[in-house]
Design a protein around this motif. Structure first.
Motif, PDB file in Angstrom:
ATOM      1  N   VAL A 163       0.853  -1.203   0.000  1.00 16.93           N
ATOM      2  CA  VAL A 163       0.000   0.000   0.000  1.00 16.93           C
ATOM      3  C   VAL A 163       0.887   1.251   0.000  1.00 16.93           C
ATOM      4  N   ALA A 164       1.955   1.227   0.790  1.00 17.29           N
ATOM      5  CA  ALA A 164       2.889   2.359   0.813  1.00 17.29           C
ATOM      6  C   ALA A 164       3.575   2.523  -0.541  1.00 17.29           C
ATOM      7  N   GLU A 165       3.917   1.418  -1.171  1.00 15.01           N
ATOM      8  CA  GLU A 165       4.515   1.446  -2.515  1.00 15.01           C
ATOM      9  C   GLU A 165       3.572   2.129  -3.506  1.00 15.01           C
ATOM     10  N   GLU A 192      -8.740  14.629   4.650  1.00 16.36           N
ATOM     11  CA  GLU A 192      -8.615  13.607   5.694  1.00 16.36           C
ATOM     12  C   GLU A 192      -8.055  14.206   6.980  1.00 16.36           C
ATOM     13  N   VAL A 193      -7.023  15.013   6.851  1.00 20.92           N
ATOM     14  CA  VAL A 193      -6.399  15.646   8.020  1.00 20.92           C
ATOM     15  C   VAL A 193      -7.416  16.512   8.757  1.00 20.92           C
ATOM     16  N   SER A 194      -8.313  17.162   8.032  1.00 21.00           N
ATOM     17  CA  SER A 194      -9.295  18.045   8.668  1.00 21.00           C
ATOM     18  C   SER A 194     -10.230  17.290   9.616  1.00 21.00           C
ATOM     19  N   ARG A 195     -10.309  15.985   9.466  1.00 21.47           N
ATOM     20  CA  ARG A 195     -11.173  15.172  10.343  1.00 21.47           C
ATOM     21  C   ARG A 195     -10.494  14.809  11.670  1.00 21.47           C
ATOM     22  N   SER A 220      -6.252   6.156   5.014  1.00 26.18           N
ATOM     23  CA  SER A 220      -7.279   6.938   5.705  1.00 26.18           C
ATOM     24  C   SER A 220      -8.328   6.031   6.330  1.00 26.18           C
ATOM     25  N   ARG A 221      -8.680   4.997   5.616  1.00 23.78           N
ATOM     26  CA  ARG A 221      -9.692   4.052   6.108  1.00 23.78           C
ATOM     27  C   ARG A 221      -9.232   3.373   7.400  1.00 23.78           C
ATOM     28  N   ARG A 222      -7.925   3.170   7.519  1.00 27.67           N
ATOM     29  CA  ARG A 222      -7.379   2.548   8.730  1.00 27.67           C
ATOM     30  C   ARG A 222      -7.459   3.491   9.934  1.00 27.67           C
ATOM     31  N   GLU A 262      -5.127   6.762  14.050  1.00 25.41           N
ATOM     32  CA  GLU A 262      -4.409   6.038  15.106  1.00 25.41           C
ATOM     33  C   GLU A 262      -3.400   5.063  14.505  1.00 25.41           C
ATOM     34  N   LEU A 263      -3.721   4.513  13.347  1.00 26.27           N
ATOM     35  CA  LEU A 263      -2.879   3.493  12.717  1.00 26.27           C
ATOM     36  C   LEU A 263      -2.059   4.013  11.545  1.00 26.27           C
ATOM     37  N   ALA A 264      -2.500   5.096  10.918  1.00 27.78           N
ATOM     38  CA  ALA A 264      -1.843   5.504   9.673  1.00 27.78           C
ATOM     39  C   ALA A 264      -1.641   7.014   9.552  1.00 27.78           C
ATOM     40  N   LYS A 265      -1.441   7.685  10.668  1.00 26.08           N
ATOM     41  CA  LYS A 265      -1.294   9.141  10.625  1.00 26.08           C
ATOM     42  C   LYS A 265      -0.060   9.559   9.824  1.00 26.08           C
TER      43      LYS A 265
END
Length: 186
Positions: free
Chosen positions: A100-102, A149-152, A120-122, A125-128
């Motif tokens: 996914v990072a790739e 996403e960050v705004s949430r 984002s779906r994760r 807490e898990l993927a900031k």
């Protein structure tokens, strides 16, 4: 004793090889960008692959198309499958996370957007950290998506403020800076 150990090892190797072959066959169904075909591929995948084996199977599918013309379509389908799952049930392991990072560094903005959506779906807490890397993407639309996403996040306003301060004079960031300002005013 050694014969038993060899027999168990041989059985394990053949089971892993069979699982990889099955995943590659399932991966052929993933080589599409058609929504209905993807739904069908996802249903078959879930029927044929046990929940605890799905992360590994998705990685096998991902790796099976390396260097092939259908690689982008298959990888986009893998990412679409992941984002279709509830966060608590999303198949995940370190190997799949690397894939996914790739995708977040792919030349295709579409794959990068799907990678961002997967992280984002994760949840933050898990993927900031992974999500924050997309604020430096080369595509302004991807940066805008990351900003939304960050705004949430509970601490999102400070990140948005820093983004505007850092990029407000850049014409390359014009749309994303406008989006960040809009999100700050909400």
């Amino acid at each position: 004793m050694n014969r038993r150990l060899l027999a168990v090892l041989a059985l394990t190797v053949s089971t892993v090889a069979l699982a990889q072959t099955s995943a590659v066959e399932l991966g052929r169904d993933f080589a599409t960008d058609d929504g209905l075909a993807r739904l069908s591929a996802f249903a078959r995948f879930e029927k044929e692959v046990a929940a605890k084996a799905r992360a590994s199977a998705l990685s096998d599918i991902w790796e099976s198309v390396e260097g092939k013309p259908e690689a982008e379509a298959v990888r986009a389908s893998v990412l679409a499958y992941l984002t279709s799952q509830p966060a608590e049930k999303m198949p995940w392991d370190a190997r799949l996370g690397r894939h996914v990072a790739e995708a977040g560094k792919a030349t295709s903005p579409g794959l990068r957007r799907l990678s961002l959506n997967t992280f984002s779906r994760r949840g933050p807490e898990l993927a900031k950290q992974e999500t924050l890397t997309f604020l430096d993407d080369t595509d302004d639309a991807v940066r805008e998506l990351a900003l939304m996403e960050v705004s949430r996040w509970s601490d999102g306003k400070s990140v948005l403020t820093d983004y505007v301060t850092k990029n407000s004079k850049s014409t390359k960031h014009k749309a994303s800076v406008a989006r960040a300002r809009f999100l700050l005013d909400k």
